[in-house]
Scaffold this motif. Sequence first.
Motif, PDB file in Angstrom:
ATOM      1  N   VAL A   1       6.840 -34.993 -49.247  1.00 11.82           N
ATOM      2  CA  VAL A   1       6.375 -35.326 -50.589  1.00 11.82           C
ATOM      3  C   VAL A   1       4.888 -35.603 -50.499  1.00 11.82           C
ATOM      4  N   GLY A   2       4.175 -35.362 -51.591  1.00  8.89           N
ATOM      5  CA  GLY A   2       2.743 -35.587 -51.550  1.00  8.89           C
ATOM      6  C   GLY A   2       2.100 -35.459 -52.906  1.00  8.89           C
ATOM      7  N   MET A   3       0.810 -35.743 -52.928  1.00  6.62           N
ATOM      8  CA  MET A   3       0.026 -35.654 -54.150  1.00  6.62           C
ATOM      9  C   MET A   3      -1.416 -35.324 -53.779  1.00  6.62           C
ATOM     10  N   PHE A   4      -2.136 -34.790 -54.729  1.00  9.16           N
ATOM     11  CA  PHE A   4      -3.564 -34.556 -54.547  1.00  9.16           C
ATOM     12  C   PHE A   4      -4.250 -34.682 -55.900  1.00  9.16           C
ATOM     13  N   ARG A   5      -5.533 -35.082 -55.849  1.00  5.40           N
ATOM     14  CA  ARG A   5      -6.296 -35.334 -57.072  1.00  5.40           C
ATOM     15  C   ARG A   5      -7.593 -34.544 -57.016  1.00  5.40           C
ATOM     16  N   PRO A   6      -7.663 -33.438 -57.721  1.00  9.81           N
ATOM     17  CA  PRO A   6      -8.887 -32.619 -57.675  1.00  9.81           C
ATOM     18  C   PRO A   6     -10.059 -33.245 -58.407  1.00  9.81           C
ATOM     19  N   GLY A   7      -9.804 -34.176 -59.293  1.00 11.44           N
ATOM     20  CA  GLY A   7     -10.886 -34.804 -60.054  1.00 11.44           C
ATOM     21  C   GLY A   7     -10.436 -35.155 -61.453  1.00 11.44           C
ATOM     22  N   GLY A   8     -11.135 -36.092 -62.044  1.00 10.15           N
ATOM     23  CA  GLY A   8     -10.779 -36.506 -63.387  1.00 10.15           C
ATOM     24  C   GLY A   8      -9.402 -37.138 -63.425  1.00 10.15           C
TER      25      GLY A   8
ATOM     26  N   SER B   1      -3.260 -29.621 -49.125  1.00 15.01           N
ATOM     27  CA  SER B   1      -3.996 -30.757 -48.600  1.00 15.01           C
ATOM     28  C   SER B   1      -4.697 -31.553 -49.691  1.00 15.01           C
ATOM     29  N   SER B   2      -4.598 -32.870 -49.575  1.00 18.73           N
ATOM     30  CA  SER B   2      -5.351 -33.752 -50.463  1.00 18.73           C
ATOM     31  C   SER B   2      -6.695 -34.124 -49.858  1.00 18.73           C
ATOM     32  N   THR B   3      -6.823 -33.942 -48.540  1.00 24.10           N
ATOM     33  CA  THR B   3      -8.053 -34.307 -47.845  1.00 24.10           C
ATOM     34  C   THR B   3      -9.074 -33.174 -47.872  1.00 24.10           C
ATOM     35  N   PHE B   4      -8.580 -31.927 -47.777  1.00 24.27           N
ATOM     36  CA  PHE B   4      -9.471 -30.769 -47.763  1.00 24.27           C
ATOM     37  C   PHE B   4      -9.112 -29.856 -48.935  1.00 24.27           C
ATOM     38  N   PRO B   5      -9.646 -30.140 -50.110  1.00 18.78           N
ATOM     39  CA  PRO B   5      -9.264 -29.378 -51.305  1.00 18.78           C
ATOM     40  C   PRO B   5      -9.592 -27.898 -51.211  1.00 18.78           C
TER      41      PRO B   5
ATOM     42  N   LEU C   1      -5.433 -25.233 -55.845  1.00 20.16           N
ATOM     43  CA  LEU C   1      -6.703 -25.566 -56.490  1.00 20.16           C
ATOM     44  C   LEU C   1      -7.640 -24.374 -56.533  1.00 20.16           C
ATOM     45  N   ASN C   2      -8.413 -24.295 -57.594  1.00 17.62           N
ATOM     46  CA  ASN C   2      -9.494 -23.323 -57.753  1.00 17.62           C
ATOM     47  C   ASN C   2     -10.822 -24.032 -57.568  1.00 17.62           C
TER      48      ASN C   2
END
Length: 418
Positions: free
Chosen positions: A199-206, A235-239, A245-246
């Motif tokens: 399980v995981g999550m990532f936040r590209p911004g905003g 990866s959430s560390t290396f977007p 992600l774009n």
Amino acid sequence: MPRQLTASIRRVLVVDDSRLQLKLVGSVLKRWGFEVMTAESGPQALKICATDPPDLVLSDWMMPGMSGLELCRRFRELDHEGYGYFILVTSKSEKGDVAQGLDAGADDFLTKPVSNDELRARINAGERILFMQRQLSEKNRDLSVALEELREIHQAIDNDLRQARTIQQSLVPERVCELATSRVSLLLQPCGHVGGDLVGMFRPGGTDLGLYSIDVSGHGITSAMVTARVAGYLSSTFPEQNLALNRGFDGTFTMREPAEAAKMLNERLSADPGVEEYLTMAYVAADLSTGRMRMVQAGHSPPLLLRADGRTEFIGDGGLPIGLVEEVSYDQHEFMLHKGDLLLLYSDGFTEAVMKNGEMLGDDGLVRLFRESAAAGSGPDIMEDMFWRLTAEMADSEKLGDDVSAALLEYDVLSRPT
């Protein structure tokens, strides 16, 4: 006829209070090739046995002081590496006397007067027994060595697996995250040292958020290696390495459509030669500013939505797993979250857990657990409470048969910053 020095019986101790008997029996045994020691009493014989253990003791039963019966009993109490064969020479022939000798530890009996042929036959019988006993001892020693080597190998593997578990747990560095007025909590409980859930999550911004739950086919090291690889793809560390992600010309990152991200991930995994594992996935691209959710369900358990007013619904209609076949397209689902709504992504380790009644928890049981835990707490407490309730209701003899994992999104539940 000379005997072979490689036989099981080499050293013979003759014990008798009669020097004549010692000389007669000793000379016969020497002629047969045995190394002969003699003792005129039980205490003298015990001293010899303690310092220079014989292979066979041939002792008279009736002796002054210490009898042959007592000598046999004391002989068995000595700490010998190997087994010593003990023959009692006696004029006794009653069954009770024989039983008494066997209880004392005697292996065989000779009745006076002793004939050379019978003595030779009894010794031959003892040699066969000692030969088998020593073969068994050697095999036991070999087995002990092999078991010790296996223990060391097992310990090394166990240490490696413990380290692998630590590494796998590090794939989920954040277990709780607050973003805007929403909160994400993650749960990962492998059924072994390592597992195939992620399980995981990532936040590209905003206020954008990516949230996923993955279950790789199988269990153990191979599945864990696949989860580690997929963790790199999301990866959430290396977007810049994240397939979901774009990257824009200005260096900022935006969310791909979940269906497109699932298709790209499928292309990566299905193209890997020699990798037979596949995975199921529920992935949500969330806009936390509006509550708009875009989701892809690739053969994974359907996410469970608990509305603030208590209504529940499962979202999704299946889809093919990722990495199973090439050139697959995925359907995308869109729905809205409102203030106080809870969204749960989970693995089938929950729903397929066997309860005390012999049945699986199932969808209805999951809804009940989710309601009860949500009513009792918030944030990571909900995850921990769900897992506690699950294990408490499982069959007493049932261990986790599958990895248990979940990702929880609590939408707009935090106070807005002033």
